[in-house]
Design an enzyme around this catalytic site. Structure first.
Site, PDB file in Angstrom:
ATOM      1  N   ASP A 160      -8.434  -9.886  -0.540  1.00 39.45           N
ATOM      2  CA  ASP A 160      -7.305  -9.559  -0.880  1.00 39.45           C
ATOM      3  C   ASP A 160      -7.212  -8.421  -1.098  1.00 39.45           C
ATOM      4  O   ASP A 160      -8.044  -7.822  -2.207  1.00 39.45           O
ATOM      5  CB  ASP A 160      -5.885  -9.685  -1.847  1.00 39.45           C
ATOM      6  CG  ASP A 160      -4.443 -10.661  -2.442  1.00 39.45           C
ATOM      7  OD1 ASP A 160      -4.242  -8.731  -1.933  1.00 39.45           O
ATOM      8  OD2 ASP A 160      -4.071 -11.454  -2.585  1.00 39.45           O
ATOM      9  N   ARG A 186      -4.051  -6.372  -2.572  1.00 38.29           N
ATOM     10  CA  ARG A 186      -2.878  -5.941  -2.402  1.00 38.29           C
ATOM     11  C   ARG A 186      -2.054  -4.900  -3.109  1.00 38.29           C
ATOM     12  O   ARG A 186      -1.072  -4.433  -3.612  1.00 38.29           O
ATOM     13  CB  ARG A 186      -1.726  -7.274  -2.707  1.00 38.29           C
ATOM     14  CG  ARG A 186      -1.026  -7.597  -0.772  1.00 38.29           C
ATOM     15  CD  ARG A 186      -0.468  -8.666  -1.400  1.00 38.29           C
ATOM     16  NE  ARG A 186      -1.438  -9.715  -1.885  1.00 38.29           N
ATOM     17  CZ  ARG A 186      -0.815 -11.208  -2.071  1.00 38.29           C
ATOM     18  NH1 ARG A 186       0.798 -11.667  -1.356  1.00 38.29           N
ATOM     19  NH2 ARG A 186      -1.355 -12.439  -1.906  1.00 38.29           N
TER      20      ARG A 186
END
Ligand SMILES: [Zn+2]
Length: 431
Positions: A343, A345
């Protein structure tokens, strides 16, 4: 001096003809006064005290920010100028472009560490910096606020199922929902961004410089400039209900923070729960608006957990081709094999927009994700209730994702057992 113009055209000099005759001006060393004439005091309580962010290229006094406007689209602008289709010195005519609804200012705007990844005054450039505009500075909005109707088949289905009732205001009988929508470009105050990640500003600036192939030399040569307009996607906010009630403690807030998933959000691809979750979020937002509150959908351009869609599709293949088939047990591992992390983000920056909207409490957070919940709460926003997606809205091929996320600690009432995670559940590539 080269004076050629295109065959048969008027005597107006073309942008690229002029550009090719100009010396290249290196921006890596101080050559202008903007940083001194228009210093940015990030987090100052009033617009004039904070000062405008000047990221445009043609100002008599230069610029006080690194990078250029429009996020990822700044590269298209560069292409348009290079191709001779846009005059590099074009200035926008901003007549009638002011926000359709006023937003703020809120007390959160004057806390320098509360908002670090967008310019809280970005929609108010016309009214806040009229004096500088009149002096000839090219100051551009980084936020635009307008109004629209949206219509999603899921909302019509919710009306037919009796879950939503049209009221002719927030929601019409034909499924139209009235929204205020806000487009936001990223504006990073580098010292604040560095603090969010617990790293030094020097390490942040060096990383941004080196890992973009040296795209912005000022990151390392101009410590006097600490605002950066990064060439990345921004976000869109959809507000349901009366946005002028934002910032009042009695206003009930429903919120979904949604990270872009083009395949599901737009095309209805059924390998994940993104669009069903988004539609469910809209439904909860409409309910809340009908009860006098405000529904907030934040749509971040962070495709494929900000790893990008190419990485995402590579991972889909790796998941479906692995021995044993696509199963929850190895859901995150396959992503790490391809991307190195599962990830990117960086939800640490995500709550900024909520503070910009004056939100201090979310009554209904439509998300199971602890990765979203934790930074929202850590940033000082209370969350009263977390709303999971109803099981009936989860598509068949997305059960692998749901089980993997539940096992990884996403908020849920029932954590799946290890045996459950081993079973292959996703479709094969040829099914
Ligand atoms: Zn998705």
């Amino acid at each position: 001096m080269k004076t050629t113009s295109r065959t048969g055209s008027s005597n107006i000099p073309l942008a690229n003809d002029r550009r090719n005759t100009r010396a290249i001006v290196l921006t890596s060393h101080p050559g202008n006064d903007a940083a001194r004439l228009l210093p940015i005091a990030w987090g100052a309580g009033a617009a004039q005290a904070r000062g405008p962010v000047v990221g445009t290229l043609h100002n008599p006094g230069g610029r006080n920010a690194i990078g250029t406007h429009a996020g990822a689209y700044s590269l298209y602008r560069a292409l348009a100028v290079a191709a001779g289709q846009l005059n590099a010195e074009h200035r926008p005519d901003l007549t009638n472009t002011a926000p359709a609804v006023p937003i703020g200012p809120f007390p959160q705007w004057s806390d320098p560490d509360r908002i670090v990844s967008m310019d809280p005054w970005g929609h108010m450039t016309g009214q806040a910096f009229g004096a500088q505009l009149a002096q000839g500075w090219d100051i551009r909005p980084t936020i635009a606020v307008t109004k629209a109707h949206i219509n999603m088949p899921e909302i019509l289905a919710a009306i037919r199922a009796g879950r939503l009732q049209p009221d002719g205001d927030v929601l019409s009988a034909n499924g139209d929902a009235r929204v205020t929508k806000v487009a936001i470009e990223p504006v990073w105050w580098l010292p604040g961004v560095a603090r969010r990640f617990g790293i030094s500003t020097t390490d942040l600036r060096r990383g941004l410089f080196e890992q973009t192939g040296g795209m912005f030399p000022e990151l390392v040569t101009r410590p006097d400039l600490d605002v950066f307009l990064p060439p990345i996607g921004g976000m869109t906010v959809y507000l349901f209900g009366d946005p002028t009630t934002l910032g009042r403690p009695e206003t009930k807030i429903a919120c979904r923070v949604h990270d872009e998933c083009n395949g599901s959000d737009v095309f209805g691809s059924d390998i994940c729960t993104c669009r069903p979750y988004l539609a469910h979020g809209v439904e909860v937002c409409i309910e809340t608006a009908q009860a006098g509150g405000v529904g907030v959908i934040v749509y971040n351009r962070k495709e494929g957990r900000a790893l990008g869609e190419v990485t995402k599709f590579l991972v889909y293949n790796a998941r479906k081709r692995q021995e044993g088939g696509d199963r929850a047990e190895s859901y995150f591992l396959r992503t790490e094999c391809v991307a190195g992390v599962n990830d990117m983000r960086f939800q640490e920056l995500m709550p900024d927009v909520l503070h910009w909207l004056g939100i201090a409490r979310i009554d209904r957070l439509v998300s199971m994700s602890n990765m979203k919940y934790a930074p929202i709460v850590a940033s000082g926003i209370d969350v009263v209730e977390r709303v999971p997606i109803p099981d009936a809205l989860i598509p068949a091929d997305a059960s692998v994702e749901m089980d993997a996320k539940k096992a990884a600690g996403y908020f849920t009432d029932s954590v799946p057992e290890a045996d459950e995670l081993k079973r292959a559940k996703g479709r094969g590539l040829e099914e």
